[in-house]
Design a protein around this motif. Structure first.
Motif, PDB file in Angstrom:
ATOM      1  N   GLU A   1      -5.281   6.683 -29.883  1.00 21.29           N
ATOM      2  CA  GLU A   1      -4.242   5.667 -30.035  1.00 21.29           C
ATOM      3  C   GLU A   1      -4.466   4.804 -31.278  1.00 21.29           C
ATOM      4  O   GLU A   1      -5.582   4.707 -31.792  1.00 21.29           O
ATOM      5  N   GLU A   2      -3.395   4.183 -31.751  1.00 23.50           N
ATOM      6  CA  GLU A   2      -3.494   3.246 -32.860  1.00 23.50           C
ATOM      7  C   GLU A   2      -4.243   1.986 -32.413  1.00 23.50           C
ATOM      8  O   GLU A   2      -4.342   1.699 -31.220  1.00 23.50           O
ATOM      9  N   PHE A   3      -4.711   1.231 -33.413  1.00 20.42           N
ATOM     10  CA  PHE A   3      -5.555   0.084 -33.097  1.00 20.42           C
ATOM     11  C   PHE A   3      -4.858  -0.929 -32.201  1.00 20.42           C
ATOM     12  O   PHE A   3      -5.473  -1.477 -31.277  1.00 20.42           O
ATOM     13  N   HIS A   4      -3.579  -1.201 -32.453  1.00 23.34           N
ATOM     14  CA  HIS A   4      -2.905  -2.230 -31.668  1.00 23.34           C
ATOM     15  C   HIS A   4      -2.791  -1.837 -30.196  1.00 23.34           C
ATOM     16  O   HIS A   4      -2.789  -2.703 -29.312  1.00 23.34           O
TER      17      HIS A   4
ATOM     18  N   VAL B   1       0.441 -10.387 -31.478  1.00 34.63           N
ATOM     19  CA  VAL B   1       1.516 -10.438 -32.476  1.00 34.63           C
ATOM     20  C   VAL B   1       0.915 -10.354 -33.881  1.00 34.63           C
ATOM     21  O   VAL B   1       1.420  -9.639 -34.759  1.00 34.63           O
ATOM     22  N   ILE B   2      -0.199 -11.067 -34.078  1.00 33.82           N
ATOM     23  CA  ILE B   2      -0.875 -11.052 -35.374  1.00 33.82           C
ATOM     24  C   ILE B   2      -1.417  -9.663 -35.682  1.00 33.82           C
ATOM     25  O   ILE B   2      -1.323  -9.174 -36.814  1.00 33.82           O
ATOM     26  N   VAL B   3      -1.979  -9.003 -34.668  1.00 36.65           N
ATOM     27  CA  VAL B   3      -2.570  -7.672 -34.854  1.00 36.65           C
ATOM     28  C   VAL B   3      -1.545  -6.694 -35.423  1.00 36.65           C
ATOM     29  O   VAL B   3      -1.885  -5.790 -36.196  1.00 36.65           O
TER      30      VAL B   3
ATOM     31  N   ASN C   1      -4.064  -7.377 -41.877  1.00 40.33           N
ATOM     32  CA  ASN C   1      -5.159  -6.442 -42.147  1.00 40.33           C
ATOM     33  C   ASN C   1      -6.303  -6.766 -41.190  1.00 40.33           C
ATOM     34  O   ASN C   1      -7.119  -7.643 -41.443  1.00 40.33           O
ATOM     35  N   ILE C   2      -6.356  -6.039 -40.097  1.00 42.98           N
ATOM     36  CA  ILE C   2      -7.300  -6.355 -39.045  1.00 42.98           C
ATOM     37  C   ILE C   2      -8.741  -6.088 -39.459  1.00 42.98           C
ATOM     38  O   ILE C   2      -9.681  -6.739 -38.994  1.00 42.98           O
ATOM     39  N   HIS C   3      -8.959  -5.141 -40.365  1.00 42.31           N
ATOM     40  CA  HIS C   3     -10.312  -4.810 -40.792  1.00 42.31           C
ATOM     41  C   HIS C   3     -10.967  -5.988 -41.517  1.00 42.31           C
ATOM     42  O   HIS C   3     -12.127  -6.310 -41.280  1.00 42.31           O
TER      43      HIS C   3
END
Length: 257
Positions: free
Chosen positions: A176-179, A227-229, A233-235
């Motif tokens: 799955e994707e990160f979110h 919502v922010i995720v 740029n989460i990294h």
């Protein structure tokens, strides 16, 4: 007393953001409770209770990401709850002095694990087919199940950066994707905190007058985080949080020793 309420609401909001984004709420919420004078073990129990509100906010905000994942998520939750029960038992039976001395190492380890976890997803996203095969491997399933139980135990005991560990495990066994993985992590940690709180209600002391103001902030932060995720740029964000974890670990290490 008013400044304490305001301080805890703000700290709760920041903690809720960090929990729903990177699983690091306790890097803010736990020290905040220490600052207002709550003893370490009671602060940890109170912190675990307050984090329920962050989970509620994340659940509401992440309904889109969680759709269609209930069956697999239920299995992960069951495993984490087994560990959470054991971790909660350890917390209630270990002396306060040993608790204070071991916490800095938990937090420092969390910072180390956070750094490679942000790079890991880049590698993982390009090998979805291999991940799917690994998920079907009995050995891989058993190993990942044990890891989830152990992290659940850590979450029940202290839990700082426990969400980061769940992120790493879920990234390794799903495609799955990160979110989406992040939303699943939020549900798992919420279930663990809720279970631990049920135990603490009967076996320990919870500073409820601090849970309420911090919970208000955690609820809001937990809602905003997903919502922010979806948009940042989460990294980079998680790397910055990792260095904050190192600083906090060093501070608590000096205080403990």
């Amino acid at each position: 007393m008013l400044w304490i309420i305001i301080f805890l609401v703000v700290a709760g909001f920041l903690a809720g953001l960090m929990q729903s984004v990177a699983g690091l709420a306790s890097l803010v919420s736990y020290p905040a409770l220490l600052i207002v004078g709550v003893p370490p073990v009671i602060a940890n129990v109170t912190n675990t209770t307050a984090l329920i509100f962050s989970g509620i906010g994340s659940l509401i905000s992440s309904s889109k990401e969680l759709k269609g994942h209930c069956k697999r998520l239920s299995f992960f939750i069951a495993l984490s709850l087994i560990g959470s029960l054991g971790g909660s038992y350890l917390l209630l039976h270990l002396p306060s002095a040993s608790f204070e001395k071991v916490v800095p190492f938990f937090i420092f380890g969390a910072g180390i694990l956070l750094l490679p976890s942000s790079r890991k997803k880049r590698l993982v996203s390009g090998s979805e087919l291999r991940q799917e095969r690994d998920l079907q491997s009995p050995l891989k399933l058993i190993a990942s199940s044990i890891c989830i139980i152990l992290v659940g135990g850590y979450t029940g005991y202290f839990g700082a950066a426990g969400g980061v560990l769940f992120l790493a495990i879920l990234s390794a066994i799903t495609d799955e994707e990160f979110h989406i993985v992040n939303a699943m992590k939020n549900v798992i940690t919420f279930a663990g905190n809720l279970t631990a709180t049920c135990i603490f209600i009967f076996k320990s002391h919870i500073a409820w007058h601090y849970v309420i103001p911090m919970g208000v902030g955690l609820l809001a932060g937990g809602y905003v985080g997903p919502v922010i995720v979806r948009h940042v740029n989460i990294h980079l964000l998680r790397t910055l949080i990792a260095f904050a974890a190192f600083g906090l670990a060093l501070y608590l290490l000096v205080e403990a020793y």
